[in-house]
Design a protein around this motif. Structure first.
Motif: not given
Ligand SMILES: [Cu+2]
Length: 149
Positions: A66-67, A135, A142
């Motif tokens: 998930g992000h 996450f 990221m």
């Molecule tokens: Cu992520």
């Protein structure tokens, strides 16, 4: 409503593109290769509020890959990540009522997208602001810079 993706290259690895949107809308993707589609989000200083759309262009469920997208002062990033990690997926990896968090989306699974609206009054010219995925383990790759122009 699907906002037009601006500056979001579909080419994997081309992370230097800039997520600049017209007016006060910003759209960015989390790619299937665990990266954001841009390393920079530019917010027009005339915007009192910004509509930020995150799309998870991957295919895996959110528990696995998930992000989300979180905006804080760069100086707060590591401590917000630590607290988010402790908060867990049920809290979208963001500590509840965290004053350091300027904006955050929910954690999205593959194919999902979400648009949040946030106020820009905490963004200023003297601090450096970052965006990242909270996450666990993702923020090292990221992450990017939020610029107010
Ligand atoms: Cu992520």
């Amino acid at each position: 409503m699907l906002k037009k993706l601006v500056g979001a290259s579909v080419l994997l690895g081309l992370v230097s593109s800039v997520a600049v949107a017209g007016e006060c809308d910003v759209a960015i993707e989390a790619t299937a290769s665990m990266a954001f589609s841009a390393k920079e989000i530019t917010i027009n200083k005339t915007c009192k509020e910004v509509n930020l759309t995150l799309k998870n262009a991957g295919t895996m469920p959110k528990a696995a890959m998930g992000h989300n997208l979180v905006i804080t002062k760069k100086a707060d990033m590591q401590s917000v990540l630590a607290d988010g990690n402790a908060a867990g997926l049920g809290k979208n990896f963001v500590k509840e009522n965290d004053d350091r968090v300027i904006a955050n989306t929910a954690v999205l699974g593959g194919g999902e997208s979400a648009t949040i609206k946030f106020k820009t009054d905490k963004l200023n010219a003297k601090d450096t602001f970052a965006f990242f995925c909270s996450f666990p383990g993702h923020a090292a790759v990221m992450n990017g810079v939020v610029k107010v122009n």
